[in-house]
Design a protein around this motif. Structure first.
Motif, PDB file in Angstrom:
ATOM      1  N   ALA A 189       0.829  -1.213   0.000  1.00 34.17           N
ATOM      2  CA  ALA A 189       0.000   0.000   0.000  1.00 34.17           C
ATOM      3  C   ALA A 189       0.860   1.259   0.000  1.00 34.17           C
ATOM      4  O   ALA A 189       0.493   2.273  -0.597  1.00 34.17           O
ATOM      5  CB  ALA A 189      -0.937   0.002   1.210  1.00 34.17           C
ATOM      6  N   GLN A 190       2.021   1.215   0.647  1.00 38.37           N
ATOM      7  CA  GLN A 190       2.916   2.379   0.632  1.00 38.37           C
ATOM      8  C   GLN A 190       3.675   2.467  -0.684  1.00 38.37           C
ATOM      9  O   GLN A 190       3.878   3.557  -1.213  1.00 38.37           O
ATOM     10  CB  GLN A 190       3.886   2.316   1.810  1.00 38.37           C
ATOM     11  N   GLN A 191       4.083   1.330  -1.237  1.00 32.00           N
ATOM     12  CA  GLN A 191       4.764   1.347  -2.539  1.00 32.00           C
ATOM     13  C   GLN A 191       3.853   1.940  -3.617  1.00 32.00           C
ATOM     14  O   GLN A 191       4.316   2.641  -4.517  1.00 32.00           O
ATOM     15  CB  GLN A 191       5.169  -0.071  -2.947  1.00 32.00           C
ATOM     16  N   ASP A 192       2.571   1.655  -3.516  1.00 28.43           N
ATOM     17  CA  ASP A 192       1.595   2.123  -4.501  1.00 28.43           C
ATOM     18  C   ASP A 192       1.528   3.645  -4.569  1.00 28.43           C
ATOM     19  O   ASP A 192       1.107   4.216  -5.562  1.00 28.43           O
ATOM     20  CB  ASP A 192       0.215   1.547  -4.154  1.00 28.43           C
ATOM     21  N   ARG A 193       1.956   4.318  -3.527  1.00 25.65           N
ATOM     22  CA  ARG A 193       1.905   5.782  -3.496  1.00 25.65           C
ATOM     23  C   ARG A 193       3.084   6.431  -4.234  1.00 25.65           C
ATOM     24  O   ARG A 193       3.092   7.632  -4.439  1.00 25.65           O
ATOM     25  CB  ARG A 193       1.821   6.273  -2.060  1.00 25.65           C
ATOM     26  N   PHE A 194       4.063   5.635  -4.628  1.00 23.71           N
ATOM     27  CA  PHE A 194       5.168   6.153  -5.428  1.00 23.71           C
ATOM     28  C   PHE A 194       4.768   6.097  -6.900  1.00 23.71           C
ATOM     29  O   PHE A 194       4.214   5.107  -7.364  1.00 23.71           O
ATOM     30  CB  PHE A 194       6.438   5.317  -5.204  1.00 23.71           C
ATOM     31  N   LEU A 195       5.059   7.161  -7.627  1.00 25.28           N
ATOM     32  CA  LEU A 195       4.713   7.216  -9.043  1.00 25.28           C
ATOM     33  C   LEU A 195       5.486   6.179  -9.839  1.00 25.28           C
ATOM     34  O   LEU A 195       4.923   5.430 -10.635  1.00 25.28           O
ATOM     35  CB  LEU A 195       4.999   8.626  -9.594  1.00 25.28           C
ATOM     36  N   PHE A 196       6.807   6.121  -9.635  1.00 20.18           N
ATOM     37  CA  PHE A 196       7.687   5.260 -10.416  1.00 20.18           C
ATOM     38  C   PHE A 196       8.512   4.340  -9.531  1.00 20.18           C
ATOM     39  O   PHE A 196       8.838   4.686  -8.406  1.00 20.18           O
ATOM     40  CB  PHE A 196       8.710   6.093 -11.201  1.00 20.18           C
ATOM     41  N   SER A 197       8.897   3.212 -10.105  1.00 18.87           N
ATOM     42  CA  SER A 197       9.970   2.389  -9.571  1.00 18.87           C
ATOM     43  C   SER A 197      10.983   2.290 -10.702  1.00 18.87           C
ATOM     44  O   SER A 197      10.746   1.626 -11.715  1.00 18.87           O
ATOM     45  CB  SER A 197       9.472   0.995  -9.186  1.00 18.87           C
ATOM     46  N   ILE A 198      12.097   2.986 -10.530  1.00 22.98           N
ATOM     47  CA  ILE A 198      13.103   3.080 -11.588  1.00 22.98           C
ATOM     48  C   ILE A 198      14.285   2.197 -11.236  1.00 22.98           C
ATOM     49  O   ILE A 198      14.845   2.297 -10.146  1.00 22.98           O
ATOM     50  CB  ILE A 198      13.559   4.542 -11.776  1.00 22.98           C
ATOM     51  N   ARG A 199      14.648   1.336 -12.165  1.00 22.85           N
ATOM     52  CA  ARG A 199      15.810   0.479 -11.971  1.00 22.85           C
ATOM     53  C   ARG A 199      17.031   1.186 -12.528  1.00 22.85           C
ATOM     54  O   ARG A 199      17.042   1.612 -13.677  1.00 22.85           O
ATOM     55  CB  ARG A 199      15.598  -0.845 -12.702  1.00 22.85           C
ATOM     56  N   VAL A 200      18.045   1.307 -11.712  1.00 19.14           N
ATOM     57  CA  VAL A 200      19.283   1.952 -12.137  1.00 19.14           C
ATOM     58  C   VAL A 200      20.341   0.869 -12.278  1.00 19.14           C
ATOM     59  O   VAL A 200      20.712   0.220 -11.304  1.00 19.14           O
ATOM     60  CB  VAL A 200      19.733   3.030 -11.118  1.00 19.14           C
ATOM     61  N   ASP A 201      20.792   0.671 -13.499  1.00 20.39           N
ATOM     62  CA  ASP A 201      21.791  -0.355 -13.770  1.00 20.39           C
ATOM     63  C   ASP A 201      23.191   0.209 -13.547  1.00 20.39           C
ATOM     64  O   ASP A 201      23.355   1.386 -13.229  1.00 20.39           O
ATOM     65  CB  ASP A 201      21.636  -0.850 -15.216  1.00 20.39           C
ATOM     66  N   TYR A 202      24.195  -0.606 -13.736  1.00 18.53           N
ATOM     67  CA  TYR A 202      25.575  -0.138 -13.640  1.00 18.53           C
ATOM     68  C   TYR A 202      25.825   0.942 -14.697  1.00 18.53           C
ATOM     69  O   TYR A 202      25.249   0.890 -15.780  1.00 18.53           O
ATOM     70  CB  TYR A 202      26.556  -1.292 -13.869  1.00 18.53           C
ATOM     71  N   PRO A 203      26.703   1.894 -14.405  1.00 19.46           N
ATOM     72  CA  PRO A 203      27.012   2.917 -15.416  1.00 19.46           C
ATOM     73  C   PRO A 203      27.845   2.328 -16.548  1.00 19.46           C
ATOM     74  O   PRO A 203      28.476   1.276 -16.389  1.00 19.46           O
ATOM     75  CB  PRO A 203      27.815   3.960 -14.625  1.00 19.46           C
ATOM     76  N   SER A 204      27.849   3.032 -17.686  1.00 18.35           N
ATOM     77  CA  SER A 204      28.715   2.618 -18.788  1.00 18.35           C
ATOM     78  C   SER A 204      30.162   2.806 -18.348  1.00 18.35           C
ATOM     79  O   SER A 204      30.446   3.477 -17.344  1.00 18.35           O
ATOM     80  CB  SER A 204      28.439   3.471 -20.031  1.00 18.35           C
ATOM     81  N   GLU A 205      31.092   2.258 -19.102  1.00 18.24           N
ATOM     82  CA  GLU A 205      32.510   2.382 -18.740  1.00 18.24           C
ATOM     83  C   GLU A 205      32.938   3.852 -18.740  1.00 18.24           C
ATOM     84  O   GLU A 205      33.653   4.296 -17.838  1.00 18.24           O
ATOM     85  CB  GLU A 205      33.388   1.582 -19.704  1.00 18.24           C
ATOM     86  N   VAL A 206      32.466   4.599 -19.731  1.00 18.90           N
ATOM     87  CA  VAL A 206      32.814   6.022 -19.815  1.00 18.90           C
ATOM     88  C   VAL A 206      32.287   6.765 -18.587  1.00 18.90           C
ATOM     89  O   VAL A 206      33.011   7.543 -17.951  1.00 18.90           O
ATOM     90  CB  VAL A 206      32.251   6.644 -21.121  1.00 18.90           C
ATOM     91  N   ASP A 207      31.022   6.520 -18.239  1.00 18.87           N
ATOM     92  CA  ASP A 207      30.439   7.194 -17.075  1.00 18.87           C
ATOM     93  C   ASP A 207      31.129   6.764 -15.784  1.00 18.87           C
ATOM     94  O   ASP A 207      31.340   7.574 -14.882  1.00 18.87           O
ATOM     95  CB  ASP A 207      28.935   6.915 -16.986  1.00 18.87           C
TER      96      ASP A 207
END
Length: 197
Positions: free
Chosen positions: A38-56
């Motif tokens: 019920a609390q998770q539902d109140r968040f607009l997004f669930s964004i998965r952040v992967d590892y950065p590219s080698e350059v980043d």
């Protein structure tokens, strides 16, 4: 969602604009308690952040291991952000786009005449907030892409981050290595463009 907190019996209204960002490390869960659905539902997004590219990653290493410091400059303030939020609300979404968003959210529920793969892999689907979030996020995306209206591509683009924390899979999904994102993609493919028309 209440836009206020209570401390020692005293209510404190939170200033506008107000939003919450939360992070969760998918590896270390010790000492971290998952939020109730019920609390998770109140968040607009669930964004998965992967590892950065080698350059980043190299930029990160360089920036954090050298004596130079980055000067952070203000881009916009609270009043400008509130104006942008109001602008998002004014973006029109055609009735058939609203029906499409509602249908997409409803078909995540096994008891709503969902496709067989939803009935097989999902124990609990997205609630009504999912449809609201699909449309709000689509309106914002439309503006970011220079479009003054919601298009189907907007809904499809925001579907995974809007729905992934609102769907609860069952043991069958875990046993068959089926992720929530896999189910969302399958559901979008199963829902024709004219499904809401």
């Amino acid at each position: 969602q209440e836009r206020q907190v209570t401390v020692a019996g005293t209510r404190h209204p939170l200033p506008d604009p107000f939003f919450v960002l939360a992070t969760q490390n998918p590896i270390e869960q010790e000492g971290t308690y998952p939020l109730p659905e019920a609390q998770q539902d109140r968040f607009l997004f669930s964004i998965r952040v992967d590892y950065p590219s080698e350059v980043d990653e190299c930029r990160i290493i360089e920036a954090t291991t050298s004596p130079t410091s980055t000067i952070i400059e203000r881009v916009l303030g609270g009043p400008e952000l509130i104006t942008m939020q109001r602008l998002v609300l004014q973006v029109p979404a055609a009735d058939y786009m609203i029906r499409y968003a509602a249908r997409l959210a409803r078909l995540t529920r096994p008891a709503e005449g969902a496709p067989d793969f939803i009935a097989k892999y999902v124990s609990w689907g997205a609630g009504p907030r999912a449809g609201q979030s699909l449309i709000l996020a689509s309106k914002a995306r439309a503006l970011l892409h220079g479009r003054p209206y919601v298009a189907l591509e907007d809904i499809k683009a925001v579907a995974a981050p809007v729905l992934r924390h609102r769907i609860i899979t069952n043991y069958n999904a875990e046993a068959d290595s089926v992720s929530i994102d896999d189910l969302i993609l399958q559901l979008q493919a199963a829902l024709p463009r004219d499904a809401a028309a």
